[in-house]
Design an enzyme around this catalytic site. Structure first.
Site, mmCIF file in Angstrom:
data_model
loop_
_atom_site.group_PDB
_atom_site.id
_atom_site.type_symbol
_atom_site.label_atom_id
_atom_site.label_comp_id
_atom_site.label_asym_id
_atom_site.label_seq_id
_atom_site.Cartn_x
_atom_site.Cartn_y
_atom_site.Cartn_z
ATOM 1 N N GLN A 5 54.789 22.598 119.805
ATOM 2 C CA GLN A 5 55.717 21.685 119.575
ATOM 3 C C GLN A 5 56.811 21.729 120.865
ATOM 4 O O GLN A 5 57.078 22.817 121.272
ATOM 5 C CB GLN A 5 56.558 21.747 118.090
ATOM 6 C CG GLN A 5 56.870 23.197 118.020
ATOM 7 C CD GLN A 5 57.702 23.550 116.566
ATOM 8 O OE1 GLN A 5 58.208 22.333 116.075
ATOM 9 N NE2 GLN A 5 58.136 24.784 116.364
ATOM 10 N N TYR A 14 72.483 30.824 107.520
ATOM 11 C CA TYR A 14 71.467 31.435 108.027
ATOM 12 C C TYR A 14 70.915 30.358 109.252
ATOM 13 O O TYR A 14 70.401 30.726 110.382
ATOM 14 C CB TYR A 14 70.428 31.348 107.083
ATOM 15 C CG TYR A 14 69.072 31.779 107.515
ATOM 16 C CD1 TYR A 14 68.733 33.054 107.834
ATOM 17 C CD2 TYR A 14 67.850 31.030 107.808
ATOM 18 C CE1 TYR A 14 67.349 33.625 108.203
ATOM 19 C CE2 TYR A 14 66.806 31.233 108.167
ATOM 20 C CZ TYR A 14 66.530 32.556 108.536
ATOM 21 O OH TYR A 14 65.126 33.190 108.924
ATOM 22 N N TYR A 15 71.005 29.108 109.080
ATOM 23 C CA TYR A 15 70.398 27.993 110.199
ATOM 24 C C TYR A 15 71.525 28.000 111.230
ATOM 25 O O TYR A 15 71.214 27.669 112.266
ATOM 26 C CB TYR A 15 70.094 26.736 109.755
ATOM 27 C CG TYR A 15 68.505 27.079 109.072
ATOM 28 C CD1 TYR A 15 67.631 26.955 110.224
ATOM 29 C CD2 TYR A 15 68.242 27.091 107.806
ATOM 30 C CE1 TYR A 15 66.270 26.892 109.935
ATOM 31 C CE2 TYR A 15 66.840 27.485 107.468
ATOM 32 C CZ TYR A 15 65.747 27.149 108.714
ATOM 33 O OH TYR A 15 64.543 27.529 108.097
ATOM 34 N N GLN A 16 72.683 28.139 111.052
ATOM 35 C CA GLN A 16 73.708 27.982 111.828
ATOM 36 C C GLN A 16 73.593 29.167 112.857
ATOM 37 O O GLN A 16 73.644 28.781 114.193
ATOM 38 C CB GLN A 16 75.128 28.183 111.186
ATOM 39 C CG GLN A 16 76.447 28.050 112.247
ATOM 40 C CD GLN A 16 77.849 28.145 111.707
ATOM 41 O OE1 GLN A 16 77.948 27.931 110.347
ATOM 42 N NE2 GLN A 16 78.581 28.052 112.398
ATOM 43 N N HIS A 71 67.067 21.962 103.788
ATOM 44 C CA HIS A 71 66.862 23.161 103.596
ATOM 45 C C HIS A 71 68.079 23.667 102.333
ATOM 46 O O HIS A 71 68.387 24.786 102.211
ATOM 47 C CB HIS A 71 67.203 23.992 104.783
ATOM 48 C CG HIS A 71 66.117 24.160 105.882
ATOM 49 N ND1 HIS A 71 65.015 24.617 105.469
ATOM 50 C CD2 HIS A 71 65.895 23.832 107.103
ATOM 51 C CE1 HIS A 71 64.086 24.445 106.518
ATOM 52 N NE2 HIS A 71 64.746 23.953 107.597
ATOM 53 N N HIS A 95 69.955 23.867 98.748
ATOM 54 C CA HIS A 95 69.467 24.250 97.575
ATOM 55 C C HIS A 95 70.145 23.358 96.356
ATOM 56 O O HIS A 95 71.266 22.985 96.537
ATOM 57 C CB HIS A 95 69.806 25.765 97.096
ATOM 58 C CG HIS A 95 68.536 26.428 97.819
ATOM 59 N ND1 HIS A 95 68.387 27.781 97.536
ATOM 60 C CD2 HIS A 95 67.899 26.213 99.111
ATOM 61 C CE1 HIS A 95 67.593 28.437 98.374
ATOM 62 N NE2 HIS A 95 67.002 27.413 99.147
ATOM 63 N N ASP A 127 72.555 35.429 95.218
ATOM 64 C CA ASP A 127 71.965 34.303 95.437
ATOM 65 C C ASP A 127 70.439 34.832 96.025
ATOM 66 O O ASP A 127 70.503 35.644 96.627
ATOM 67 C CB ASP A 127 72.304 33.498 96.269
ATOM 68 C CG ASP A 127 71.741 32.053 96.828
ATOM 69 O OD1 ASP A 127 72.750 31.103 96.534
ATOM 70 O OD2 ASP A 127 70.606 31.957 96.935
ATOM 71 N N ARG A 160 60.500 33.209 100.899
ATOM 72 C CA ARG A 160 60.061 33.299 102.352
ATOM 73 C C ARG A 160 59.974 34.700 103.135
ATOM 74 O O ARG A 160 60.836 35.329 102.900
ATOM 75 C CB ARG A 160 60.639 32.354 103.447
ATOM 76 C CG ARG A 160 59.961 32.285 104.626
ATOM 77 C CD ARG A 160 60.639 31.327 105.478
ATOM 78 N NE ARG A 160 59.919 31.206 106.978
ATOM 79 C CZ ARG A 160 60.515 30.567 107.954
ATOM 80 N NH1 ARG A 160 61.602 29.911 107.872
ATOM 81 N NH2 ARG A 160 59.573 30.439 109.095
ATOM 82 N N GLU A 199 76.049 63.784 88.361
ATOM 83 C CA GLU A 199 75.872 63.249 86.764
ATOM 84 C C GLU A 199 77.054 63.383 86.098
ATOM 85 O O GLU A 199 76.896 63.754 84.781
ATOM 86 C CB GLU A 199 74.777 64.489 86.230
ATOM 87 C CG GLU A 199 73.557 64.353 86.958
ATOM 88 C CD GLU A 199 72.530 65.058 86.590
ATOM 89 O OE1 GLU A 199 72.776 66.112 85.805
ATOM 90 O OE2 GLU A 199 71.292 64.805 86.907
#
Lengths: 742, 742
Positions: B139, B269-271, B423, B425, B443, B448, B673
């Site tokens: 691609q 995450y995509y940023q 992407h 939710h 979250d 994946r 304990e």
């Protein structure tokens, strides 16, 4: 030998009456106090530890003295208050000696006089559920804790007190208290059990402070009186008198509780708990009665026991969670803070211990702690080298063992010990595997959240018996879905696993092999595990050969409690959307079957991922073998069990061999997202020969290299030649095993 | 404004033809190279980073040059080889400039000439599954990656090369390659999409190297040609042309991809992924075309975007895993290594960034990296202060937001943004909560395992759609067991959540409130969360008021994905030994009901334990309310989902209010304990008033203290007085909220 030594110590005791008394003399001495006073200025670890103790004591002293009439159980006010009192009194004693500030001595005196005032005013703790109810606590065990700690405080102010107060405290508090937990409760004091270790230490230590030879004698040699006949079991169902027990007292504890290697039959979790009274009393005896040579007893057993504890840990210092153990208990515990410094000071000043003490970040305020802190400050610490070793079980070292193999980051432990009494699990020939601090193949540990009230008061949950102790909860063979010894402790206690072979001399081929012939009638089992370093593979491989010789066909389940997320298998399986428990008892009622499949071909491979690393199990498959993917958690109301995954290899057979190979490979970071070596290097595993006497397997790597491992299961003479015909090839080797590249 | 700016930049461009060309000039300059050469000797971070890069390049150069004819998909040989080539070429360029060793330049030249030799010998990559097939890759996106990296290498040797070679490479490789991914594939190049950002950057950067004004114009302003009409969707189903899109090119990307606060609508995450081409091209433009003022564009948007990324992390630097995100992606990623140094150097040298760069442990070998490494070596680093803030979404900042509240160790994030396209939710009004780096309320993230072949090749699993995107997978209301917007992306994309109120000025009472009126027909939802610091409580409390106004009675499920082990609840529930999925769709098919109960009384309390800390949720209960304890994992063959626990509060109602209070309390160490404060401080929570306009609640602590919180949900004028009658009492306050001790 053991018996003879006990008699000779009695003689030594009887001639040591005139030994001069100095205070402090238990954990501190006149000389060490001088050094400690300087040390808290000079040595960082000691300074920190001292300032922490002082701050705690100052806070306690800022509150009114509280010595309530006993009433509550653990968690309740009077119990916790008396517990807090003994912890603070012990620390105040040390702080008094180091600071020389009389306010601490005065506070101790005031608290002790308050105890003395109320002591005669009540009979005992009102709770009646213990087999040995205490005075200030519901059971003598806690009263013994109190006396072990408070003896140290009393020792610190003994010479500072006026004679009249000393006489009063000796006569009205300490001697009666010591009698209460000994001659008035022989069912508590005269056992071979960690309860009695605490009792012996308590009575012995207060005896040393008061120079009371009778108490010291009771402590060391037990009581010559019989336990009232109606008390035969303690609250956990443990027998008061062991079969054939003829001795009691501290020496008897030392004789019976440990193997010659320092292994404690209940396992490291309880050894850690029991070590405190063993060591603290021994240290007092070493100071006060050096002629006993207590630390040299049984070839320096107590120091060995500390090393045995250290050697039973993963890379985070956490004990192997075998038998009833809460996972995460570690070298950081307060018991080990005392133990490591003591083993350093009295055990030949091994500089490797210093690095562990450094990690603990604190030292005891004793001669030992001073010694460790001083040498750490001098830069003497060296890394602790964890070696492969076999630690035998049983007083004579001939009742099974655990085998520990270390290779690069991997730690393998196989268990073939005695049962370990009431806290033992039905887990002979089970193993666990670590990569550094990470569990790869886990032991479930105990079903208990220790002291956490939410969880049934913090005690053992019923699932501890129904799940955690059962065979199917472990990485070992289950025959006909029933636990070893039919789940009966009494039967399991009669025998032990059998050490067959342990050899770690060749760092590239380390082998442990053991047998178990009693757990299942008519089924003889032998597990042989080899940790193999091979050129061109990044991590050692773990070969696992589980051989079974059985009279008739049985149903075998071999569980594997892998930790992490299942990545893939080469076998087809179907997952269940409705989960039902796998059985009704022996632990199966707690397992859900998440997926199952009939295995095909000759090889099963399963890869999982945990904490950045990949792991693959390669197993040989026989016709009819099934695989089950399981999940723990059924029949456990109140969320008593963790939802951990498992794998079961199921086979119907008589004589047979399960051959597995475990590989750690590659890595993956979630911030890089580039998996490296996410597939195993193993392309084949074949059983070339299996019989009652021999097993020969071969495995192959991606690069085409083939390796063969041959093992003699019944003859471990290293000079014997073995021959096995495999097809057209006659394989020959000398000694127990042969590992070679084809 | 945006439009106007684009036009004016065109004017600037047209008059900048004569700008003198120097090489290197993209990420390195003649001046910075001199400094870098000294810097790698002096500044530890730079030295480490340089030596690592050099070692990698040396290893690559020790192997034969390999420029295979394209054939494979990702994971296959030709794909991975071309990818490795561009990564190594870029590094070799930098190493050449710093070391001045011509062997690196020669290697780059040889590799490039090999590319030039085979470039004309084939049409394109044989794979046909992309909407825009590439040359060396399947691609265009990957070809754009190649060109972004290789432009940098070419820049580094441009002046070293003879003119003839330059002409050959320009004409036979780079210009045709740039045309291929632009005018020959406008469906790839002319979008508003991260694919096109890569395409624009690639064409622009090689244009800058070759001083090719046409390419630079295409890159900045897009193509004036129409996309062939038959290509309307990309492989993920994304539209090639956004509705009403009239612009393309780098400026258009900047105009449309970010909010004025630097928030990227797909989430952090995509940023993180998209930031690399944005920043690297911007840095090149800043060096080569300072007159564009690219880093000042939209009030310094690109630098703001880097800060926005940093502000969307927990204490471990991990991004909030909202929308499709792999958990664990963090500031340690290679994209952020470039971004943080660049934001430091070009963004006003904020010393707080230096501490984050220090943690990364490496710097880019650029002017920015030099600058950061130098100032870190000079001791200028300061801790990064994480503040509470609202980050708006939408190009104009008026399409929802995320609200981030930080208080002591707690980080609360509430989400009321746009959907975030493919992407996104269905999670409006969801929240997540951290304690330091630990997830308290999670979250789920994406279903994946990125790039891990075992898991369906490392791409999105089908459970990402059927579970991870669904509303029930989030901590927000599910109406009638159906996801928001009936699970339809096109519908969700039409609107955004509505920011109502965000106020963090008072560190002890920080409030976020937002509305969502489109997700469910006839159901208006408003969630108000307040983080409250109260005297005498160790940690801040989180108050959570979820108000619903509905036309008719509906079935509400409010899930809570707590992390850790359930300790206890005050409600009775029955556990199921057979687990069945809760439903057939909308994600419910993936949930097992482990336990259920009809709640009684006015209060439900549930305590869990995670990583040494206790947490308790206190909720108000209405008649008929039910609780369900859930487990993720049903209908997920191949172990696609984690087995995480959840809690669902179920209620049938029209208008109603769910009132919850979360407390972190106490601690427990497995080596000590001794549990401390294992029970919540909250003894009561009462709703005093609920209506469409107001909510008033009161809670009480163990010590008897009572606190009241009142909130106006439809009038946020701070001068308005509000009155609510509660029994005999008239409560009055001014402004949106009132919090007081009773």
């Amino acid at each position: 030998m053991v018996k003879g030594f006990t008699i000779s110590t009695l003689i030594i005791l009887s001639i040591s009456v005139g030994y001069s008394q100095q205070h402090p003399g238990l954990l501190l001495t006149k000389e060490s106090v001088v050094e400690l006073r300087q040390g808290v200025e000079k040595f960082p670890l000691l300074k920190t530890s001292y300032l922490e103790a002082k701050a705690e004591v100052d806070a306690a002293m800022s509150r009114p003295i509280s010595v309530p009439i006993p009433k509550d159980l653990p968690g309740g006010f009077t119990h916790e208050q008396h517990k807090n009192n003994f912890l603070m009194l012990q620390k105040a004693g040390v702080v008094f000696q180091i600071s020389n500030d009389e306010k601490y001595a005065k506070w101790i005196k005031d608290v002790l006089l308050t105890y003395a005032a109320i002591y005669p005013t009540f009979d005992k703790h009102p709770a009646t559920r213990s087999y040995a109810p205490g005075k200030f606590f519901w059971q003598c065990l806690n009263d013994a804790n109190w006396l072990v700690y408070v003896s140290q405080a009393y020792d610190c102010i003994y010479d500072w007190l006026d004679k009249k107060t000393v006489n009063k405290l000796n006569k009205e508090l300490f001697r009666p208290y010591a009698e209460y937990i000994s001659i008035q409760n022989p069912q508590f004091f005269n056992r071979i059990h960690n309860h009695s270790t605490w009792g012996n230490a308590a009575v012995g230590m207060i005896g040393l402070v008061m120079d009371d030879k009778e108490l010291i004698d009771w402590a060391l040699n037990g009581l010559k009186i019989k336990v009232p006949g109606d008390i035969v079991k303690d609250n956990d169902g443990g027998a008061i008198q062991l079969k054939g027990q003829t001795e009691a007292g501290f020496f008897a504890q030392l004789d019976h509780s440990f193997s010659p290697d320092g292994y404690y039959t209940e396992g490291p979790y309880y050894q850690r708990y029991a070590m405190y009274p063993f060591l603290i009393f021994a240290e007092a005896l070493a100071n006060k009665k050096p002629e006993l040579g207590i630390l040299e007893y049984r070839n320096g057993l107590l120091i060995k026991a500390v090393f045995a504890l250290v050697d039973q840990t993963n890379a985070a210092g956490e004990f192997f969670p075998i038998n009833d153990s809460q996972k995460g208990m570690s070298l950081a515990s307060r018991e080990l803070v005392n133990a490591l410094s003591m083993a350093y000071h009295y055990g030949g000043k091994n500089p490797q211990l210093l690095s562990l003490i450094q990690e603990q970040g604190r030292v005891p305020l004793t001669t030992s702690g001073l010694s460790a802190a001083k040498d750490i400050a001098a830069g003497l610490a060296k890394p602790y080298i964890f070696n492969s070793m076999e630690l035998t079980d049983g007083a004579n070292g001939d009742e099974g063992a655990i085998g520990i193999i270390r290779s690069k980051d991997l730690t393998l432990m196989m268990k073939y010990t005695k049962h370990g009494m009431g806290h033992g699990h039905f887990d002979r020939l089970s193993f666990l595997l670590y990569n550094g601090a990470d569990e790869v193949i886990q032991d479930y540990g105990a079903a208990r959240w220790v002291n956490i009230e939410h969880k049934d008061g913090g005690g053992y949950l019923k699932e501890n018996n129904t799940w955690a102790k059962q065979t199917v909860a472990h990485n070992t063979l289950v025959v006909n879905k029933t636990s070893q010894f039919m789940g009966k402790v009494d039967d399991a206690d009669k025998t032990s696993g059998t050490a067959y072979y342990f050899n770690a001399k060749n760092a590239n081929v380390q082998i442990v092999s053991a047998k178990e012939t009693n757990a299942y009638a008519g089924v003889a089992m032998q597990r042989t595990m080899a940790v193999l370093n091979i050129d061109g593979i990044e991590n050692p491989l773990v070969l696992d050969l589980f051989n079974i010789q059985a009279d008739k066909e049985e149903s075998y389940d071999l569980p594997l409690y892998y930790m992490g997320e299942l990545m893939s298998t080469n076998q087809k399986y179907t997952t269940n959307n409705t989960l039902t428990p796998m059985g009704e008892n022996s632990g199966y009622q707690h397992l859900w079957t998440e997926a199952q499949g009939s295995m095909t071909g000759n090889l099963m491979q399963m890869t999982w991922f945990n904490k950045g690393k990949f792991y693959t199990m390669t197993s040989t498959v026989k016709a009819g073998d099934e695989m089950l993917l399981t999940r723990i958690g059924g029949n456990a109301p109140n969320y008593a069990l963790r939802r951990d995954p498992g794998f079961i290899h199921r086979r119907k057979a008589g004589n047979t061999l399960f051959a597995n190979l475990y590989e750690r490979h590659g890595f993956y970071s979630r911030s890089d997202e580039i998996p490296v070596n996410s597939f195993t290097s193993i392309t084949d595993l074949t059983v070339l020969h299996e019989s009652a006497d021999y097993v020969v397997v071969q495995f192959e790597l991606k690069n085409g290299d083939k390796y063969r491992f041959a093992f003699s299961m019944n003859n471990k003479d290293e000079k014997t030649k073995h021959k096995v015909q495999i097809g057209n090839e006659l394989i020959e080797w000398m000694g127990v095993s042969q590992f070679l590249k084809k």
